[in-house]
Write an enzyme that holds these catalytic residues in place. Structure first.
Site, PDB file in Angstrom:
ATOM      1  N   CYS A 274      69.727  -3.995  86.345  1.00  0.00           N
ATOM      2  CA  CYS A 274      68.993  -3.749  87.593  1.00  0.00           C
ATOM      3  C   CYS A 274      68.317  -4.986  88.194  1.00  0.00           C
ATOM      4  O   CYS A 274      68.493  -5.227  89.390  1.00  0.00           O
ATOM      5  CB  CYS A 274      67.990  -2.614  87.449  1.00  0.00           C
ATOM      6  SG  CYS A 274      67.818  -1.917  85.828  1.00  0.00           S
ATOM      7  N   ARG A 303      71.123  -4.597  73.616  1.00  0.00           N
ATOM      8  CA  ARG A 303      69.829  -4.001  73.293  1.00  0.00           C
ATOM      9  C   ARG A 303      69.670  -3.994  71.789  1.00  0.00           C
ATOM     10  O   ARG A 303      70.632  -3.794  71.055  1.00  0.00           O
ATOM     11  CB  ARG A 303      69.751  -2.569  73.813  1.00  0.00           C
ATOM     12  CG  ARG A 303      69.836  -2.514  75.326  1.00  0.00           C
ATOM     13  CD  ARG A 303      69.724  -1.098  75.832  1.00  0.00           C
ATOM     14  NE  ARG A 303      69.944  -1.079  77.285  1.00  0.00           N
ATOM     15  CZ  ARG A 303      70.037   0.025  78.008  1.00  0.00           C
ATOM     16  NH1 ARG A 303      69.942   1.195  77.425  1.00  0.00           N
ATOM     17  NH2 ARG A 303      70.231  -0.040  79.316  1.00  0.00           N
ATOM     18  N   GLN A 321      77.889  -1.057  80.597  1.00  0.00           N
ATOM     19  CA  GLN A 321      77.514   0.112  81.393  1.00  0.00           C
ATOM     20  C   GLN A 321      78.367   0.173  82.644  1.00  0.00           C
ATOM     21  O   GLN A 321      78.650  -0.861  83.256  1.00  0.00           O
ATOM     22  CB  GLN A 321      76.060  -0.017  81.851  1.00  0.00           C
ATOM     23  CG  GLN A 321      75.042   0.132  80.758  1.00  0.00           C
ATOM     24  CD  GLN A 321      73.641   0.073  81.333  1.00  0.00           C
ATOM     25  OE1 GLN A 321      73.288  -0.893  81.991  1.00  0.00           O
ATOM     26  NE2 GLN A 321      72.853   1.109  81.090  1.00  0.00           N
ATOM     27  N   ASP A 323      77.591   0.708  85.648  1.00  0.00           N
ATOM     28  CA  ASP A 323      76.303   0.762  86.315  1.00  0.00           C
ATOM     29  C   ASP A 323      76.454   0.687  87.835  1.00  0.00           C
ATOM     30  O   ASP A 323      77.413   0.104  88.318  1.00  0.00           O
ATOM     31  CB  ASP A 323      75.501  -0.465  85.850  1.00  0.00           C
ATOM     32  CG  ASP A 323      74.012  -0.227  85.902  1.00  0.00           C
ATOM     33  OD1 ASP A 323      73.587   0.856  86.325  1.00  0.00           O
ATOM     34  OD2 ASP A 323      73.267  -1.153  85.508  1.00  0.00           O
ATOM     35  N   HIS A 325      73.663   0.623  91.485  1.00  0.00           N
ATOM     36  CA  HIS A 325      72.363   0.864  92.094  1.00  0.00           C
ATOM     37  C   HIS A 325      72.563   1.207  93.546  1.00  0.00           C
ATOM     38  O   HIS A 325      73.315   0.536  94.247  1.00  0.00           O
ATOM     39  CB  HIS A 325      71.462  -0.360  91.920  1.00  0.00           C
ATOM     40  CG  HIS A 325      71.124  -0.596  90.482  1.00  0.00           C
ATOM     41  ND1 HIS A 325      71.854  -1.434  89.686  1.00  0.00           N
ATOM     42  CD2 HIS A 325      70.179  -0.031  89.688  1.00  0.00           C
ATOM     43  CE1 HIS A 325      71.357  -1.401  88.458  1.00  0.00           C
ATOM     44  NE2 HIS A 325      70.344  -0.563  88.426  1.00  0.00           N
ATOM     45  N   LYS A 405      65.022  12.131  86.870  1.00  0.00           N
ATOM     46  CA  LYS A 405      66.445  11.861  86.648  1.00  0.00           C
ATOM     47  C   LYS A 405      67.229  13.135  86.391  1.00  0.00           C
ATOM     48  O   LYS A 405      66.666  14.172  86.040  1.00  0.00           O
ATOM     49  CB  LYS A 405      66.617  10.924  85.456  1.00  0.00           C
ATOM     50  CG  LYS A 405      66.152  11.531  84.145  1.00  0.00           C
ATOM     51  CD  LYS A 405      66.545  10.670  82.955  1.00  0.00           C
ATOM     52  CE  LYS A 405      66.061  11.307  81.661  1.00  0.00           C
ATOM     53  NZ  LYS A 405      66.537  10.624  80.465  1.00  0.00           N
ATOM     54  N   HIS A 451      69.345   4.413  90.147  1.00  0.00           N
ATOM     55  CA  HIS A 451      70.141   3.759  89.124  1.00  0.00           C
ATOM     56  C   HIS A 451      71.051   4.831  88.559  1.00  0.00           C
ATOM     57  O   HIS A 451      70.595   5.915  88.266  1.00  0.00           O
ATOM     58  CB  HIS A 451      69.156   3.244  88.066  1.00  0.00           C
ATOM     59  CG  HIS A 451      69.769   2.789  86.809  1.00  0.00           C
ATOM     60  ND1 HIS A 451      69.800   1.478  86.448  1.00  0.00           N
ATOM     61  CD2 HIS A 451      70.383   3.475  85.816  1.00  0.00           C
ATOM     62  CE1 HIS A 451      70.407   1.373  85.276  1.00  0.00           C
ATOM     63  NE2 HIS A 451      70.766   2.559  84.871  1.00  0.00           N
TER      64      HIS A 451
END
Length: 577
Positions: A274, A303, A321, A323, A325, A405, A451
């Site tokens: 992000c 991570r 990911q 991912d 946004h 979420k 996200h």
RNA sequence: GCCAAAAUAGCUCAGCGGUAGAGCAACGCACUCGUAAUGCGUAGGUCGUGGGUUCAAUUCCCACUUUUGGCUCCA
């Protein structure tokens, strides 16, 4: 698996019987809790010594003896002081008694020599428990009340059913799960590996696994472009400034790899994408006319996961990911949410997942952002779920501190639930990075940021997919779509010819020209779970056909090569199973 | 991180105080063969790492690393 009331009673009762057996063996044992769970039960004990596998056998025998005696389960309501007296040597029970609300009865259940603090219900007698329909499965450590700071207890897991037949079916089910284990299939099918000496939780994709991954990625990119997304790419590391600004160093530091020092600055490997996408956004000023932005990236993040939780591809330390946004105006937010949910469902269904359930998480106690933002965001999430006709559960207060979420969970071929998709509002980062757009009225306003990851991570998704299909990928995903097998050496040139034709058409095929016999080649292809085996010999060479053997074992002879190519093309296009 | 168990050939596993064994895979040779394993042979291991006990350790003990099952199901 069915989970009716009777089964729950049986399982809970068996757990009491187990506790009695354990107390026979270890009179000084402290007993904690022993509920029924999905498919079975457990009981937690504080024991004078660790349990061995052989102990389970002795416990099992003692349990069978207790069941044969056929003692009734007797319920009694007692006063708090009586209960405390009764369990004066049982510190965990005393703690439980004190936690029972004042207006609730304190009940105890006794069977034979064993009395347990228990809400019940139970079966009437140990006679009703089938001594051949339960099995103690494993010994595990578990913290008292699940808290890391509490003492570690010994937990015994077991499964219990009405009849031995049901037990056998369940044990068979466990075997099926084991057979489908993605770690096992990954090794057998040569798809990926992990290397302890090179770092735990880090995935190595082999050529065959990468073929599947690329089939997933190609579809993913194509679908995103068709659905109004743009692609971006961002660095793997960023200076401390970035993570200070984003708040990760304050709130997520324990989840990050430690810093690398270069030119006197700390650099961190990214645990999330992000902040980078926000850097791209903040590179220039934006008008409301440009919004929404939908920026996607297959971003690889790292991570720190606790050593004990790593698990194959499903829990790793480095993963990619899928991912994206979405940055939009408040007016666009509702439509964007609806669209992202619709798109998620389309993606999941494309991979063969039909049973999908939504989980909506709302504002927790500690959170950032105005009440108004939370309410409107949560409501638009809820409306989107309802408009898509999904069944859902609400987890009140279960959202992250930065926004509400939706998580989507799918059910796989064995009925197990996996969380893949997450769609999260973020009220924190736009604030911290001071993201703005210029609205119609010429004023700078803060955009909404969402996200989302649809497949979650490619590693985890691949693992789930592998188990879902038990390694037998549908043609559009299979690393090798067809294996050409000559019946004997003289037909090798035709086999090569067939392979060349199909390769030129963009299919993933291989001719097996080794000096194995045909039978062995079929067996190998079968074990590699290749969707199609094209067997070629004299007849096929003469009229340019192939004998198509499917991995299911069924076969069609004399299919024109061209007709096969068209059929396969169609299956790939349609993502047929 | 914590509890328990495990780590022997690429894989699956046997062995166990006296310096390692099978099947499959790999490699070589022979075999001309129509729907889930052709036969014969060869090679492959500092028994996870480090330390200790012992005349001797893969085997016993300790530590470490990694893996596995758990640590959410509330009397």
């Amino acid at each position: 698996m069915a989970n009716n009331e009777l089964l729950e009673k049986i399982r809970h009762s068996v757990s009491h019987v187990m506790a009695e057996a354990v107390l026979q063996m270890f009179p000084s044992a402290q007993i904690a809790i022993g509920p029924s769970i999905d498919n079975g039960f457990y009981y937690d004990f504080d024991l004078p010594r660790p349990l061995k596998q052989e102990d389970l056998e002795e416990i099992t025998e003692r349990m069978r003896d207790i069941m044969r005696e056929g003692k009734p389960f007797e319920r009694a309501v007692v006063s708090r002081s009586e209960a405390e007296k009764l369990f004066r040597d049982q510190t965990y029970k005393l703690e439980l008694i004190r936690a029972i609300p004042e207006d609730e009865d304190v009940s105890i259940y006794t069977q034979g020599a064993f009395t347990d603090l228990c809400r019940g219900p139970h079966v009437e007698s140990t006679k009703q428990l089938n001594a051949q329909a339960f099995k103690l499965l494993s010994i595990a450590g578990a913290y008292w009340r699940g808290k890391e700071t509490n003492p570690m207890l010994t937990r015994i897991y077991g499964t219990a059913w009405e009849s031995p037949k049901e037990l056998r079916l369940y044990l068979k089910h466990l075997e099926d799960i084991e057979k489908r284990d993605h770690r096992k299939l990954g090794r057998e099918l040569d798809l990926f590996s992990l290397h302890e000496e090179a770092g735990p939780g880090l995935v190595y994709w082999h050529p065959k696994g990468m073929r599947v991954r690329l089939a997933i990625e190609d579809f993913w990119r194509d679908a995103h472009y068709r659905n109004g997304y743009d692609m971006v790419a961002s660095p793997h590391v960023g200076k401390a400034w970035l993570w200070d600004t984003s708040g990760h160093l304050d709130f997520y530091k324990e989840g990050m790899y430690p810093p690398m020092v270069m030119d006197k600055a700390d650099y961190y490997v990214k645990p999330m994408n992000c902040p980078f996408h926000i850097m791209i956004y903040n590179n220039t000023k934006h008008s409301y006319r440009e919004l929404p932005y939908r920026w996607a990236e297959l971003g690889t993040v790292y991570r720190y996961e606790k050593a004990g939780v790593l698990h194959g591809l499903l829990r790793v330390r480095g993963f990619t990911q899928d991912d994206a946004h979405i940055i939009c105006t408040p007016e666009q937010m509702e439509d964007e949410i609806l669209e992202v949910l619709r798109f998620s469902l389309y993606m999941l269904r494309s991979f063969g997942f039909e049973e999908i359930k939504a989980y909506l998480s709302t504002r927790p106690e500690e959170s950032v952002g105005t009440e108004e933002k939370w309410t409107s965001a949560a409501e638009s999430l809820r409306r989107a779920i309802e408009r898509e006709g999904l069944s859902y559960e609400v987890d009140e207060g279960g959202g992250a501190f930065y926004g509400p979420k939706i998580d989507l969970k799918i059910k796989d071929a064995l009925g197990r639930e996996w969380q893949l998709t997450t769609i999260q509002f973020d009220f924190n980062l736009p604030e911290r990075f001071n993201m703005v757009f210029v609205d119609k009225d010429g004023k700078e306003k803060q955009p909404y940021m969402v996200h989302r990851a649809l497949l979650g991570s490619l590693e985890r998704f691949f693992g789930v997919l592998l188990e879902h299909y038990a390694g037998a990928f549908p043609p559009w995903l299979a690393p090798e779509q067809a294996r050409i097998i000559p019946v004997a050496a003289p037909f090798e040139s035709y086999a090569r010819d067939v392979a060349d034709v199909l390769t030129a058409r963009g299919f993933r095929v291989k001719a097996d020209l080794g000096d194995d016999r045909m039978n062995a080649k079929i067996r190998n292809a079968q074990q590699e779970k290749i969707p199609y085996m094209l067997i070629v010999g004299e007849r096929e060479e003469a009229d340019r056909t192939v004998a198509v053997r499917m991995r299911s074992g069924t076969q069609e002879n004399g299919i024109a090569l061209e007709a096969f190519a068209q059929m396969l093309a169609e299956q790939v296009e349609q993502k047929t199973r």
